[in-house]
Design a protein around this motif. Structure first.
Motif, PDB file in Angstrom:
ATOM      1  N   MET A   1      -3.941  81.683  53.483  1.00  0.00           N
ATOM      2  CA  MET A   1      -3.863  82.315  54.927  1.00  0.00           C
ATOM      3  C   MET A   1      -5.222  82.600  55.165  1.00  0.00           C
ATOM      4  O   MET A   1      -5.561  82.181  56.190  1.00  0.00           O
ATOM      5  CB  MET A   1      -3.181  83.271  54.541  1.00  0.00           C
ATOM      6  N   HIS A 205      -2.963  91.869  59.896  1.00  0.00           N
ATOM      7  CA  HIS A 205      -2.057  91.997  58.901  1.00  0.00           C
ATOM      8  C   HIS A 205      -0.416  91.590  59.584  1.00  0.00           C
ATOM      9  O   HIS A 205       0.407  90.798  58.835  1.00  0.00           O
ATOM     10  CB  HIS A 205      -1.686  93.375  58.180  1.00  0.00           C
ATOM     11  N   LEU A 208      -1.070  87.918  59.263  1.00  0.00           N
ATOM     12  CA  LEU A 208      -0.744  87.177  57.851  1.00  0.00           C
ATOM     13  C   LEU A 208       0.931  87.181  57.605  1.00  0.00           C
ATOM     14  O   LEU A 208       1.354  86.318  57.364  1.00  0.00           O
ATOM     15  CB  LEU A 208      -1.302  88.342  56.874  1.00  0.00           C
ATOM     16  N   LYS A 209       1.611  88.196  58.348  1.00  0.00           N
ATOM     17  CA  LYS A 209       3.031  88.071  58.200  1.00  0.00           C
ATOM     18  C   LYS A 209       3.601  86.923  59.047  1.00  0.00           C
ATOM     19  O   LYS A 209       4.545  86.328  58.619  1.00  0.00           O
ATOM     20  CB  LYS A 209       3.492  89.374  58.892  1.00  0.00           C
ATOM     21  N   ASN A 211       1.952  84.203  59.128  1.00  0.00           N
ATOM     22  CA  ASN A 211       1.275  83.017  58.716  1.00  0.00           C
ATOM     23  C   ASN A 211       0.370  82.267  59.455  1.00  0.00           C
ATOM     24  O   ASN A 211       0.139  81.136  59.272  1.00  0.00           O
ATOM     25  CB  ASN A 211       2.559  81.913  58.215  1.00  0.00           C
ATOM     26  N   ILE A 250      -8.212  93.519  54.480  1.00  0.00           N
ATOM     27  CA  ILE A 250      -7.530  92.501  53.999  1.00  0.00           C
ATOM     28  C   ILE A 250      -7.419  92.411  52.349  1.00  0.00           C
ATOM     29  O   ILE A 250      -8.484  92.558  52.005  1.00  0.00           O
ATOM     30  CB  ILE A 250      -8.000  90.968  54.436  1.00  0.00           C
ATOM     31  N   LYS A 253      -5.377  89.216  47.387  1.00  0.00           N
ATOM     32  CA  LYS A 253      -4.360  88.184  47.067  1.00  0.00           C
ATOM     33  C   LYS A 253      -4.277  87.114  48.154  1.00  0.00           C
ATOM     34  O   LYS A 253      -3.702  86.190  48.128  1.00  0.00           O
ATOM     35  CB  LYS A 253      -3.122  88.788  46.869  1.00  0.00           C
ATOM     36  N   TYR A 254      -4.604  87.482  49.543  1.00  0.00           N
ATOM     37  CA  TYR A 254      -4.641  86.675  50.540  1.00  0.00           C
ATOM     38  C   TYR A 254      -5.452  85.586  50.674  1.00  0.00           C
ATOM     39  O   TYR A 254      -5.690  84.634  51.462  1.00  0.00           O
ATOM     40  CB  TYR A 254      -4.507  87.244  51.983  1.00  0.00           C
ATOM     41  N   LYS A 256      -7.781  82.435  49.998  1.00  0.00           N
ATOM     42  CA  LYS A 256      -7.617  81.021  49.493  1.00  0.00           C
ATOM     43  C   LYS A 256      -8.903  80.307  49.240  1.00  0.00           C
ATOM     44  O   LYS A 256      -9.436  80.302  48.219  1.00  0.00           O
ATOM     45  CB  LYS A 256      -6.578  80.221  50.189  1.00  0.00           C
TER      46      LYS A 256
END
Ligand code: GDP
Ligand code: IMO
Ligand code: MG
Length: 420
Positions: A1, A205, A208-209, A211, A250, A253-254, A256
């Motif tokens: 993400m 956020h 992120l929800k 996508n 952020i 874990k988000y 990449k």
């Protein structure tokens, strides 16, 4: 993400150009640290855009641009940047400024100059944009956030700060700041910026929800990091990977892809150690071929060979998942190219980068040599199209770093890029 683009060396690696490319499919481009000490250049159809605060991703009209809470903002510079974009046909209604970002005020700029003057032998060569003093106030807890800037409290907060700073400025014989005129001027800036200020963490956020892709744009670079750089010759923030989390809200874990940007050679502006610096005619030649003059301060950049010891340090610290290497065209104009593969310190070979000023000042580069003369590579669109000498150089860097070079810059233009 979330993808991240960071400087892997001492800044000016061409982060802007990579961000511009990657923002094509990003919904948000976010600056997370630094301020207008940064200068990110993008060339589109022969026209040069230089971004100091607004994320370079804004050139993609679909991408929303965010100035995160970790950024320090000079409102005057930001307003100039907004109007410049508008003049060039960009609407700039997709800019969002964190309510938690801190303001740079005139006393920060005056103090930046003053501190440089009194540093004596540990002069840093700052951009004199007030960055260090603004971060000092943030951590000392007298900073003024964007949410204060647009509130009724701004006047009294500003008065207290100006009174306090003027005591210091006066004591050292520097220009004192006039409260009335400053307040009048900055009140107007607050009015202009108010519509852009919001809770950007909440926005991110939500994204992120849904996508939606977020691209974080690093400013400065790994070796200028306040903790991991060549202290004290660094900037006052964390341009390394940790700064992404603290400067946006952020969670790790988000994240990449983490791309580290380098040039096929290296450069540094300001003071401080630089092991592969070329203080000779080759360094001068690289400066002229690469147009290595500061985007922000116009200072000539110090130039030298690419340093694998420093690059491996940046890969390790940031957990880089890929390298972006710009200026392959520039280095290919030389007959011979050198690559620093290790240091010699006190007669011993060392492959681990140290930020210890005393050790680093003794380090001598150990080089491997490559053939240059790549010819015109500006139209190469794939790795396969590159000349053999260029491939040998790229392959060796990948071998020494155990990391893939995913983007290769073959010219300053937006289109001069090889994607692998
Ligand atoms: P940033 O601060 O990391 O964004 O980098 P700067 O914009 O300060 O400096 C990079 C300079 O190199 C700019 O003038 C870019 O236009 C230019 N540039 C970026 N990539 C390339 C490339 O692959 N080749 C050439 N010749 N110039 C490039
Ligand atoms: P971008 O994002 C290169 C350097 C300054 C000085 C030191 C501290 O364009 O890569 P500061 O004003 O931050 O207190 O200065 O850091 N510096 C940069 N060098 N590129 C930058 O940004 C820089 N931002 C700060 O020259 O040595
Ligand atoms: Mg720059």
């Amino acid at each position: 993400m979330v993808d991240v683009v960071l400087g892997a060396f001492y800044g000016d690696e061409g982060k802007g150009k990579i961000i511009d490319y990657l923002s094509k499919d990003a919904k948000y481009a976010v600056r997370f640290s630094g301020g207008n000490n940064a200068g990110h250049t993008i060339e589109v159809d022969g026209k040069k855009f230089a971004f100091h605060l607004i994320p370079s991703g804004v050139l993609n009209k679909e991408t929303k641009a965010i100035l995160g809470n970790g950024v320090v903002i000079d409102p005057k510079v930001l307003i100039d940047e907004i109007s410049n974009l508008k003049k060039n046909g960009y609407k700039v209604d997709n800019l969002y400024i964190s309510d938690k970002a801190h303001l740079i005020l005139p006393y920060h700029i005056e103090l930046d100059g003053m501190l440089e003057d009194i540093r004596k032998e540990r002069k840093i060569g700052t951009t004199k944009r007030g960055i260090g003093p603004a971060y000092c106030d943030k951590f000392e807890r007298s900073g003024i956030r964007m949410e204060d800037f647009i509130s009724d409290n701004f006047k009294s907060y500003l008065k207290t700060n100006i009174d306090n700073k003027n005591i210091i400025l006066k004591a050292y014989g520097y220009k004192e700041i006039d409260f009335e005129s400053t307040y009048k001027e900055y009140k107007e800036y607050a009015k202009i910026l108010k519509p852009y200020i919001c809770d950007t963490t909440k926005m991110l956020h939500k994204a992120l929800k849904n996508n939606e892709k977020i691209l974080c744009e690093g400013a400065q670079a790994t070796l200028l990091d306040i903790d991991f750089g060549t202290y004290p010759y660094v900037t006052s923030s964390n341009p390394t990977i940790g700064g992404v989390c603290t400067g946006t809200g952020i969670g790790a874990k988000y994240i990449k892809n983490v791309y580290g940007v380098i040039k096929a050679y290296s450069s540094r502006v300001g003071e401080g150690p630089y092991v592969t610096e070329l203080k000779n005619e080759i360094g001068d030649k690289i400066r002229e071929l690469g147009h290595e003059y500061g985007t922000t301060t116009k200072r000539p950049r110090r130039c030298g060979w690419l340093d694998i010891v420093a690059l491996n340090y940046a890969i390790m610290l940031n957990g880089l998942t890929g390298i972006c290497m710009n200026h392959l065209d520039t280095i290919g104009k030389l007959d011979k190219i050198k690559l620093c593969v290790a240091y010699e310190i006190d007669g011993k070979r060392e492959e681990y980068f140290t930020t210890n000023e005393h050790l680093l000042s003794k380090a001598k580069p150990i080089y491997e040599e490559f053939d240059g003369n790549f010819g015109d590579i500006s139209n190469c669109k794939t790795y396969d199209e590159l000349p053999i000498n260029a491939k040998k150089y790229i392959d060796r860097i990948e071998e020494l770093t155990n990391t893939k070079i995913k983007f290769i810059g073959t010219g300053a233009g937006r289109e001069n890029i090889i994607i692998r």
